[in-house]
Design a protein around this motif. Structure first.
Motif, short mmCIF file in Angstrom:
data_model
loop_
_atom_site.label_atom_id
_atom_site.label_comp_id
_atom_site.label_asym_id
_atom_site.label_seq_id
_atom_site.Cartn_x
_atom_site.Cartn_y
_atom_site.Cartn_z
N ASN A 48 -3.09 -2.48 -5.57
CA ASN A 48 -3.72 -3.37 -4.70
C ASN A 48 -2.95 -2.96 -3.07
O ASN A 48 -3.77 -2.94 -2.33
CB ASN A 48 -3.10 -4.75 -4.96
CG ASN A 48 -3.63 -6.06 -4.07
OD1 ASN A 48 -4.59 -6.45 -4.10
ND2 ASN A 48 -2.54 -6.27 -3.12
N LYS A 49 -1.78 -2.64 -3.19
CA LYS A 49 -1.39 -2.12 -1.84
C LYS A 49 -1.75 -0.52 -1.58
O LYS A 49 -2.01 -0.46 -0.18
CB LYS A 49 0.19 -2.12 -2.21
CG LYS A 49 1.06 -3.38 -2.20
CD LYS A 49 2.38 -3.23 -2.40
CE LYS A 49 3.02 -4.52 -2.57
NZ LYS A 49 4.47 -4.45 -2.60
N MET A 50 -2.24 0.28 -2.39
CA MET A 50 -2.95 1.60 -2.16
C MET A 50 -4.13 1.41 -1.48
O MET A 50 -4.46 1.88 -0.50
CB MET A 50 -2.86 2.29 -3.44
CG MET A 50 -3.43 3.43 -3.37
SD MET A 50 -3.51 4.72 -4.70
CE MET A 50 -4.66 3.74 -5.52
N LEU A 51 -4.73 0.28 -2.21
CA LEU A 51 -6.28 -0.02 -1.49
C LEU A 51 -6.22 -0.59 0.06
O LEU A 51 -6.88 -0.46 0.76
CB LEU A 51 -7.22 -0.98 -2.32
CG LEU A 51 -7.76 -0.02 -3.88
CD1 LEU A 51 -8.35 -1.25 -4.73
CD2 LEU A 51 -8.78 1.12 -3.22
N PHE A 52 -4.95 -1.48 0.17
CA PHE A 52 -4.95 -2.24 1.42
C PHE A 52 -4.39 -1.11 2.10
O PHE A 52 -4.99 -0.98 3.52
CB PHE A 52 -3.72 -3.15 1.27
CG PHE A 52 -3.40 -3.63 2.73
CD1 PHE A 52 -3.88 -4.97 2.94
CD2 PHE A 52 -2.23 -3.03 3.26
CE1 PHE A 52 -3.33 -5.40 4.30
CE2 PHE A 52 -1.69 -3.74 4.41
CZ PHE A 52 -2.63 -4.78 4.79
N ILE A 242 -19.31 -9.81 1.19
CA ILE A 242 -19.27 -10.27 -0.38
C ILE A 242 -17.85 -9.84 -0.95
O ILE A 242 -17.23 -10.43 -1.51
CB ILE A 242 -20.31 -9.80 -1.23
CG1 ILE A 242 -21.86 -10.27 -0.72
CG2 ILE A 242 -19.93 -9.94 -2.55
CD1 ILE A 242 -22.85 -9.65 -1.36
N GLY A 243 -17.50 -8.73 -0.72
CA GLY A 243 -16.18 -8.24 -1.19
C GLY A 243 -15.16 -9.16 -0.61
O GLY A 243 -14.05 -9.23 -1.27
N THR A 244 -14.84 -9.27 0.66
CA THR A 244 -14.12 -10.27 1.44
C THR A 244 -13.91 -11.57 0.78
O THR A 244 -13.01 -12.31 0.51
CB THR A 244 -14.45 -10.27 2.85
OG1 THR A 244 -14.23 -9.04 3.41
CG2 THR A 244 -13.39 -11.24 3.50
N ALA A 245 -15.27 -12.21 0.58
CA ALA A 245 -15.31 -13.65 -0.03
C ALA A 245 -14.65 -13.48 -1.64
O ALA A 245 -13.96 -14.53 -1.79
CB ALA A 245 -17.00 -14.13 -0.23
N VAL A 246 -15.04 -12.56 -2.24
CA VAL A 246 -14.53 -12.76 -3.68
C VAL A 246 -13.10 -12.06 -3.74
O VAL A 246 -12.37 -12.72 -4.54
CB VAL A 246 -15.49 -11.63 -4.64
CG1 VAL A 246 -14.99 -11.56 -5.92
CG2 VAL A 246 -17.09 -11.90 -4.76
N GLY A 247 -12.68 -11.36 -2.73
CA GLY A 247 -11.47 -10.94 -2.82
C GLY A 247 -10.46 -12.04 -2.29
O GLY A 247 -9.33 -12.37 -3.02
N SER A 260 -6.69 -7.32 -2.94
CA SER A 260 -7.40 -6.10 -2.11
C SER A 260 -7.82 -5.36 -3.36
O SER A 260 -9.13 -4.89 -2.98
CB SER A 260 -6.32 -5.44 -1.60
OG SER A 260 -5.65 -5.82 -0.56
N LEU A 261 -7.56 -5.20 -4.65
CA LEU A 261 -8.20 -4.33 -5.72
C LEU A 261 -9.55 -5.13 -6.13
O LEU A 261 -10.63 -4.41 -6.25
CB LEU A 261 -7.17 -4.52 -6.87
CG LEU A 261 -7.71 -3.71 -8.19
CD1 LEU A 261 -7.81 -2.34 -7.83
CD2 LEU A 261 -6.73 -4.21 -9.23
N ILE A 262 -9.44 -6.25 -6.00
CA ILE A 262 -10.98 -6.75 -6.43
C ILE A 262 -11.91 -6.92 -5.40
O ILE A 262 -13.03 -6.72 -5.36
CB ILE A 262 -10.61 -8.67 -6.92
CG1 ILE A 262 -9.81 -8.52 -8.26
CG2 ILE A 262 -11.89 -9.37 -7.14
CD1 ILE A 262 -9.63 -10.14 -8.78
N GLY A 263 -11.31 -7.23 -4.07
CA GLY A 263 -12.12 -7.04 -2.86
C GLY A 263 -12.87 -5.66 -2.75
O GLY A 263 -13.90 -5.49 -2.51
N ALA A 264 -12.08 -4.72 -2.91
CA ALA A 264 -12.26 -3.23 -2.84
C ALA A 264 -13.50 -2.86 -3.93
O ALA A 264 -14.44 -2.13 -3.43
CB ALA A 264 -11.29 -2.24 -2.87
N SER A 265 -13.14 -3.18 -4.93
CA SER A 265 -13.89 -3.06 -6.36
C SER A 265 -15.47 -3.84 -5.97
O SER A 265 -16.42 -3.09 -6.29
CB SER A 265 -13.48 -3.64 -7.54
OG SER A 265 -12.09 -2.96 -7.78
N VAL A 266 -15.54 -4.89 -5.81
CA VAL A 266 -16.61 -5.58 -5.54
C VAL A 266 -17.25 -5.10 -4.16
O VAL A 266 -18.76 -4.95 -4.33
CB VAL A 266 -16.59 -7.38 -5.29
CG1 VAL A 266 -17.60 -7.90 -5.06
CG2 VAL A 266 -15.78 -7.72 -6.52
N SER A 267 -16.89 -4.72 -3.27
CA SER A 267 -17.46 -4.14 -2.13
C SER A 267 -18.36 -2.90 -2.37
O SER A 267 -19.04 -2.59 -1.88
CB SER A 267 -16.51 -4.02 -0.98
OG SER A 267 -16.91 -3.17 -0.02
#
Length: 292
Positions: A48-52, A242-247, A260-267
């Motif tokens: 999560n922090k790495m993707l952030f 969409i990534g921001t909304a789901v994240g 951050s992990l879910i937001g980046a994955s969905v994006s």
């Protein structure tokens, strides 16, 4: 450098007070999962922090403005040296977190570990040292953000408008005019930042984690737009939204350590699907700025 010196001083104080074997022994007895490499929450927080961090570098104009300002050949050396100099920071910060239980310090919030450890070991001087470190870190980030955002506003918003209204010609703004516009933009951004922060929306960690999905959702659209022709504006925009909304939903429904992990994955999934279903053919030569 002030941040590095402050962390080293606190780490040395910890090592003088306790023994590494004692820290390991107490963690093994009281909190064994903190020593497990496969601790699920820790792994999720790591990614999560790495993707952030990746998203922060990709989306922030602070990094782009510095990269554009460097002459050829300086960039790789500068960023490599900066990374090496910053490497001790997460190591020492993690060590302080592991040492806190051995010192008998109760941690109520994650972002209070450093101040509590320093104040416990070094007293008033330690608390003052941590205050200086935190102030310097915030000041260095804030002044860079203000300068970079003002550059973005002046060069990408104000100057194009100036060209359009200047008797129909495409004349550039003078350096003096740009300087005045940048100064006004910095002051306005500072006032806006104070206005947003005044209601006390939470701690610094809360603000960063809440912004994580927005930051992480920028990774794939920016990387794809930089290196490939096929991504379209609709793919980039939809993946970010969409990534921001789901994240953000996962931030409230699950926890900060997956936002951050879910937001980046969905994006990434949305960006890939829309690029495949509705490809574009961007012409990179169109980015070349016309000279008067």
């Amino acid at each position: 450098m002030i941040i590095l010196v402050g962390l080293v001083v606190v780490a040395i104080a910890v090592l003088i007070q306790i023994d590494i074997a004692d820290v390991h022994s107490k963690l093994s007895t009281n909190r064994p999962m903190l020593l497990s490499v496969f601790f699920p929450a820790a792994l999720m927080a790591l990614f999560n922090k790495m993707l952030f961090g990746f998203g922060e570098i990709f989306h922030s104009n602070v990094w782009w403005s510095r990269a554009f300002a460097m002459r050829e050949g300086v960039g790789p050396k500068a960023y490599a040296l900066g990374g090496l100099l910053w490497l001790p920071v997460p190591i020492v910060a993690g060590f302080l977190g592991l040492a806190a239980p051995a010192l008998g310090i109760g941690i109520s919030q994650p972002d209070t570990v450093g101040p509590l450890v320093a104040a416990t070991l070094l007293g008033t001087g330690g608390a003052l040292l941590v205050f200086v470190v935190v102030f310097c870190s915030l000041a260095s980030s804030i002044d860079s953000l203000l300068a970079a955002t003002s550059d973005l506003i002046v060069n990408d918003i104000i100057e194009p408008i100036h060209r359009q209204v200047s008797s129909g010609n495409r004349s550039r703004m003078t350096d003096a005019t740009k300087r005045r516009a940048s100064s006004i933009a910095i002051v306005c951004l500072g006032v806006l930042s104070w206005a947003v922060a005044y209601p006390n929306i939470g701690s610094l960690a809360t603000v960063l984690f809440f912004a994580g999905p927005m930051v992480g959702s920028c990774i794939w659209p920016i990387v794809g737009g930089l290196y490939f022709r096929r991504p379209s504006p609709s793919a980039a925009g939809a993946s970010m939204v969409i990534g921001t909304a789901v994240g953000l939903w996962s931030y409230f429904a699950i926890g900060w350590f997956v936002a951050s992990l879910i937001g980046a994955s969905v994006s990434g999934i949305v960006f890939g699907l829309l690029t495949w279903l509705a490809p574009d053919d961007f012409i990179f030569a169109s980015l070349a700025e016309e000279t008067p």
